[in-house]
Structures are given as C-alpha cells and as structure tokens.
Design an enzyme around this catalytic site. Sequence first.
Site, short mmCIF file in Angstrom:
data_model
loop_
_atom_site.label_atom_id
_atom_site.label_comp_id
_atom_site.label_asym_id
_atom_site.label_seq_id
_atom_site.Cartn_x
_atom_site.Cartn_y
_atom_site.Cartn_z
N LYS A 116 -15.92 36.76 39.93
CA LYS A 116 -16.53 37.95 40.86
C LYS A 116 -15.41 38.32 41.74
O LYS A 116 -14.70 37.45 42.41
CB LYS A 116 -17.75 37.46 41.42
CG LYS A 116 -18.69 38.61 41.82
CD LYS A 116 -19.71 39.10 40.52
CE LYS A 116 -20.59 40.25 40.87
NZ LYS A 116 -21.53 40.12 39.71
N1 GLU Z 1 -21.96 42.89 37.78
C1 GLU Z 1 -22.63 42.72 36.64
C2 GLU Z 1 -23.29 41.29 36.66
O1 GLU Z 1 -23.47 40.72 37.79
C3 GLU Z 1 -21.73 42.97 35.12
C4 GLU Z 1 -20.69 41.96 35.07
C5 GLU Z 1 -19.67 42.34 33.88
O2 GLU Z 1 -20.11 43.09 33.13
O3 GLU Z 1 -18.83 41.52 33.78
O4 GLU Z 1 -23.58 40.69 35.51
#
Ligand code: GLU
Length: 418
Positions: free
Chosen positions: A106
């Site tokens: 992240k």
């Molecule tokens: N931000 C989204 C999540 O928390 C999507 C992450 C992604 O598609 O890599 O799952």
Amino acid sequence: MPRKHNPYENYKAVLDKAAELLGLAQNDYIILKYPERTLKVSLPIRMDNGDVRVFEGYRVQHSSSRGPCKGGIRYHQDVDEDEVKALAAWMTMKCAVVNIPYGGAKGGIQVNPRELSKGELERLTRRFVSMILPLIGPERDIPAPDVNTTPEIMGWIMDTYSMQKGYAVPGVVTGKPIEVGGSLGRSEATGRGVTICARLLMQKLGRTLEGARVAVQGMGNVGSVAAALMHGEGAKIVAISDVSGGIYSEKGLPIDELRPHFAARRTLAELPDGDFVRISNEELLTCDVDILVPAALENTISKSNAPSVRAKYIVEGANGPITPAADDILDARGVTVVPDILANAGGVVVSYFEWVQNLQSFRWEEDYVNDMLERTMARAFEEVWALAQEKNASLRMGAYMSALKRVVGAKKLRGIFP
Ligand code: GLU
C-alpha cells in the site's frame, strides 16, 4: 498525534486469533507481523503561489510470498506509517482470500487533496512515483486507486513510470483510464464485489436482497456503486452519507436521481432539500436496517457505538471499519459481518484482470470481466463460509484462516532465504 485505534495493532490482533484457531505455531507466521519493506519519502512540491511545501509519503510492501506486491495509494490528511502498514497487510490477506497471485502493498501521502489544484496534485503524484520508482514495476509492485485517488491519477503514474523506462508500461499500475490500458468494469468492481457478497450472504440465510433495508456510509467509489447496484437488485437504500453527513428516507432513497448530483458535486452537503431527513454519520451507523455497508474509513465502528448498531448484517466496503473490540461486541450480539478482506476484494480482483490484460496486450469484454469477478467472489465466499462453519467462528476468522493457509503455505514451500 498517535491514533486512538492503531490499525496495525488491530491487524496483528486479528492475525493472532486466526492463527490460533488454525493451530499455527508462531514460527509459521511471525513474519506476517512485519512488512517486508517500508519506504518513507519527502515530497517537495512547488505550489501554484510559488511556495514550496513538503509532503510525507509511504510505500509499504507487506508480503511478496504469493507474487508481486499489490495495493492502492491513498491521499488523505490522516495517512501515517502504521495506517499504510495495516493497509498493506490487509492487501496480502485480501489477495490470498480471493486466490489471486499477488502479495500485498500500500502507499499513501499525507495530504488533503481537496486543498490542492489539479496541477499541484499532478506534480505531487509524479514526484511520489519518482521517489518510489525503484520499488514498483509490473513484476514487483503494482499500485492502484484507493481513498481520494482516481483513474486520472493512475494515468499520471503510468506516464511517469513509462517516461523513465522510455516505453509505455501499462502493467505498472491498475485502475487506469480505459484509453491507456484500464479494464472495463474496474471502476465499479469494488462496489460490485460488495453487492455480490451481500447477495451471497442473503442467499445463505434463505433470503434475497429484494426489499432488504440498507444503509451505506461513504459515497466514494465503493459506497456509491454498492448503493446503486444493491438498489438495482431490489434493496431499499434508506440511508447514505459522506463526510458532510447523511440523508435518510423511511421509504427508500431515489438512488438513481441522487447519483448524478453526487457525481457532479462530490458532496451531499449541497443537495437541495427533498423527500428525506438529514442525519449525522453516527446516526447512519446505528439506524434500523437489515444491512449496513461501512464504506468510508477505518475504525468507524468501535466499542463506543457497536452496542447501538441495529443492523443484522454488516458488509465491510471500507478497509478496517470495525475495531477488534467492536467486532467482539457485534459477534456476541449475533451480527454477521462479511469482512473487508473478502467484501471489498472485488477491486483488486479486477485490478488483477486489468494487469493480466496489460501483460497480454489483450482486451476483455465487460461481461466477461463481470462474470469472472462474480465467479471469483463466489468461490472465495464459499471457502470462507465453510471454514467459518467448520471452526464455529465468524466470517472474519473464516477469511483470515483461508488467507493464512495460502500465505503460510507459500512461505513454507519457498523457505526462508538464505
Ligand atoms: N485500494 C483497493 C483495495 O483496498 C484496491 C487495490 C488494488 O486494486 O490493487 O483493495
């Protein structure tokens, strides 16, 4: 200021509980308590008025055991290292629950993007990508949207990375605009996954979404799509909210009429008065509904308001909306929770499909994307349900056990280097 509820501590508490249920030894999973890599960056930006401001950013890679690291980038004033660490760890678990070949990561920048002009936002994004460049790439770590980050921003990320390489690399980021390699169905995918989970839960209980009373907290990309799709499947959306507060209607809100307003203004605050009453976010969380969809931020349901939650079912659109203490209270009160790592996995599932299309230079039809999403979610839901039943545990424990089996299994097979 330290957080009242540290999301990384929350993650570790849930991890320990699931590992114990599975009978795992500390040696088997202790590594999952530590992110593989954490990069903190300082981002100087020339503001439109000539001043230089420096923002703080992070990219955390939690695990690459099952494949390249994967996870979104968040722009929010409350971003800090522990939050990004937790979000990265949840991505590891999420990708494992739905069995897509990724680890977890992240990113985040501590910024309120609403205070920045578009030019400032673009410079901030490009500077951030330049600073995390050694970490990312289609075979290493693939960012995506999260809170306050859009397809347009993903386009800037793709461009910045590609300019450094000297050729177009669409597979470095997902959630892009369709024109530069985005996938059909990606922008609705998280809300669609939430809807699929709500429907599957109702089916398990011998009910349907038809006529179910629903409240949705958060009108971002997750909440607004989930509200529209659940409404489309016959549910009665009685309450919705955003940061400015919420609206409630006993007979159900006219979601189709409200959506264009919301899409244009991005806030419920300026909504002209209508056939509804205004409520606070706190009231939304405790209103009398069958299904509650918290689709805003972490820790919105804590031990202080969990006793007042009247929903029978909760489908977590957001990451980490329920604290572990609140989870215990809800569990004891018989509230069924479809946990975040399953309920909101639709986004990363279609991110995976986007990446696969990019690597193959191929395009899938939207129906195919949605069909594959449906199957992936349904399979994961069944596995989670079965494990929860087997161990007489909550769906959250079922999901963590399912994820842990895969992540720990991969770790065992790979061994510890050197
Ligand atoms: N931000 C989204 C999540 O928390 C999507 C992450 C992604 O598609 O890599 O799952």
